[in-house]
Design an enzyme around this catalytic site. Structure first.
Site, mmCIF file in Angstrom:
data_model
loop_
_atom_site.group_PDB
_atom_site.id
_atom_site.type_symbol
_atom_site.label_atom_id
_atom_site.label_comp_id
_atom_site.label_asym_id
_atom_site.label_seq_id
_atom_site.Cartn_x
_atom_site.Cartn_y
_atom_site.Cartn_z
ATOM 1 N N ASN A 152 114.530 121.808 49.368
ATOM 2 C CA ASN A 152 116.082 121.497 49.194
ATOM 3 C C ASN A 152 116.292 121.471 47.748
ATOM 4 O OD1 ASN A 152 116.457 120.998 51.872
ATOM 5 N ND2 ASN A 152 115.519 119.001 51.830
ATOM 6 N N CYS A 173 113.883 124.194 58.086
ATOM 7 C CA CYS A 173 113.794 122.752 57.910
ATOM 8 C C CYS A 173 113.367 122.037 58.906
ATOM 9 C CB CYS A 173 115.449 122.527 57.953
ATOM 10 S SG CYS A 173 115.891 120.575 57.772
ATOM 11 N N HIS A 174 113.163 120.675 59.353
ATOM 12 C CA HIS A 174 112.400 119.936 60.192
ATOM 13 C C HIS A 174 113.281 119.465 61.136
ATOM 14 C CE1 HIS A 174 109.714 120.149 56.669
ATOM 15 N NE2 HIS A 174 110.447 119.610 55.982
ATOM 16 N N HIS A 208 121.425 120.871 57.548
ATOM 17 C CA HIS A 208 121.699 119.543 57.591
ATOM 18 C C HIS A 208 123.028 119.356 58.129
ATOM 19 C CE1 HIS A 208 118.444 117.936 54.438
ATOM 20 N NE2 HIS A 208 117.837 118.573 55.405
#
Length: 450
Positions: A152, A173-174, A208
């Site tokens: 990030n 991303c997770h 995000h």
């Protein structure tokens, strides 16, 4: 046989997840694995852990080598098919401490500060130059490799690589994988065994701040039921006096009820991406919405405290084993090697995938992976309100990338002035002064900006 180079291999837990996953996939079991880091102690610990894992779950089939320091970086990258990036430039100390403590002196409070806001901007400014160095080496010794970026701020770093270098890059991303389940878990819906077998969903937006555009169970739209439950529970949680009686996911539910769609990232992240929650004039919102200020430094301190115990489990356990995680990395590699398609949520340059967001923005969309690489799928228009919220973040991302590539200080000021949380709390003069203080605190950790 694939060669996988892991940059930032001292991240032992994450290296276990991604590289352990690779050892669980037949097409990747015989891979050459190059571990690179600038911290010799952590690099040695990861090597020890992976050698045990390789023996226990992979019959020793992978070949593991380590490479320490910038002078060995090109050797680590040479001939790589895949490069996994998990670096953190500056670490917790001094950089993360600076990201939080300097803004505090100006009255600006943050939760995570790794993706947007003043913390995200300066994390990008110190990380992108290092990524440019990686790219320069890759262009010379593995020009056809795919870079799988986990670092990030995702959109800024991925955007800088795709706009400023020739390296094929996808940001990972997770959050996307668990977005729908986190929503149902928060509300206690369909928790019985097998009840979610027919669950289907679609997300798109930016990293995000992707949007759960639809969620169905056996073809039935779940949003009406979800919103009714969320309205009832959120009202109860907001009125609760004790934080232990509140959910940690309240911001996301409020965003969904106000703007119509659930957002992919956690509430502690989302609280600092918008101007509505962390406000000096409304301090009661912090308690009401259970917002954990200074959450990322708290996690860092806890990780450091726990590492001695965790190190023994990971690095001194001869019986260490691994089951495949939900990380996308190994699936991407397998799909490219075997040409068996694999679906992910990935971060790529938009280029018309989402028609009401800029072409040069990095968007997070459903992607298909095979031997042709990572191909984003066409989404079309996002709901207008979702695109509008995305744009408040994209404005900051695009300016920060421009600043990092051009080294122009004015663009840093402008990025900070356009940040939703920062601009809601501070005057233009104070924002400029805060940026200057951030530059001074970072000193030689980043290049000069004119």
């Amino acid at each position: 046989m694939a060669k996988i180079t892991f940059m930032g291999a001292g991240s032992t837990v994450f290296a276990k997840n991604v590289l352990g996953d690779c050892m669980c996939r037949e097409a990747l079991k015989d891979s050459e694995i190059a571990l690179y880091d600038i911290d010799g102690v952590r690099l040695a610990q990861s090597e020890l852990m992976l050698n045990v894992l390789n023996k226990n779950i992979n019959a020793g089939r992978a070949r593991i080598k380590t490479f320490l320091g910038a002078e060995n970086r090109r050797k680590a990258l040479k001939g790589a098919d895949f490069v996994v990036n998990a670096i953190q430039v500056g670490g917790y100390e001094p950089s993360t401490v600076i990201d939080f403590e300097v803004p505090k002196k100006f009255g600006l409070r943050q939760t995570i500060a790794d993706t947007l806001g003043i913390g995200g901007i300066f994390r990008a400014l110190r990380t992108i130059p290092v990524m440019q160095d990686f790219a320069s080496d890759m262009e010379k010794v593995c020009p056809d490799a795919w870079l799988l970026n986990y670092t990030n701020p995702m959109c800024m770093i991925t955007g800088a690589m795709l706009r400023g270098t020739s390296i094929k890059t996808v940001g990972l991303c997770h959050s996307v994988q668990v977005c729908a389940s986190s929503l149902l878990d928060t509300l206690g819906l369909y928790t019985g065994e097998g009840e979610r077998a027919g669950l289907r969903w679609k997300t798109a937006g930016i990293n995000h701040m992707g949007w759960l555009l639809d969620i169905t169970l056996d073809g039935r739209d779940l949003y009406p039921e979800i919103k009714a439950a969320a309205k009832e529970k959120l009202a109860q949680w907001r009125m609760a006096k004790d934080r232990k009686d509140k959910s940690g996911n309240m911001i996301r539910l409020e965003i969904m009820l106000r703007f119509g769609f659930y957002v992919t990232e956690s509430s502690e992240h989302s609280a600092e991406y918008m101007p509505y929650w962390i406000k000096r004039n409304y301090p009661e919102l912090i308690e009401e919405y259970n917002i954990p200020l200074d959450e990322y430094p708290r996690r860092c301190v806890e990780q450091v405290r726990k590492w001695t115990e965790q190190q023994k489990e990971l690095c001194e356990n001869p019986s260490l084993t691994h089951t495949r995680s939900h990380e996308y990395g190994s699936g991407i590699m397998e799909a490219m090697v075997t040409d068996i398609p694999y679906s992910i949520g990935g971060n790529l340059l938009n280029n018309g995938l989402i028609t009401n967001l800029p072409a040069d923005a990095v968007v997070e969309v459903p992607c298909l992976v095979d031997s042709n690489g990572v191909q984003g799928t066409y989404v079309g228009r996002l709901p207008t309100q979702c695109a509008a919220l995305n744009m408040t973040n994209i404005n900051v991302q695009l300016l920060t990338v421009e600043a990092a590539l051009s080294r122009k200080r004015d663009l840093v000021y402008q990025a900070a002035m356009l940040d939703p949380h920062t601009s809601a709390e501070m005057s233009i003069d104070d924002i400029t002064a805060m940026c200057d203080a951030m530059f001074e605190a970072h000193g030689s950790m980043m290049p000069k900006f004119d």
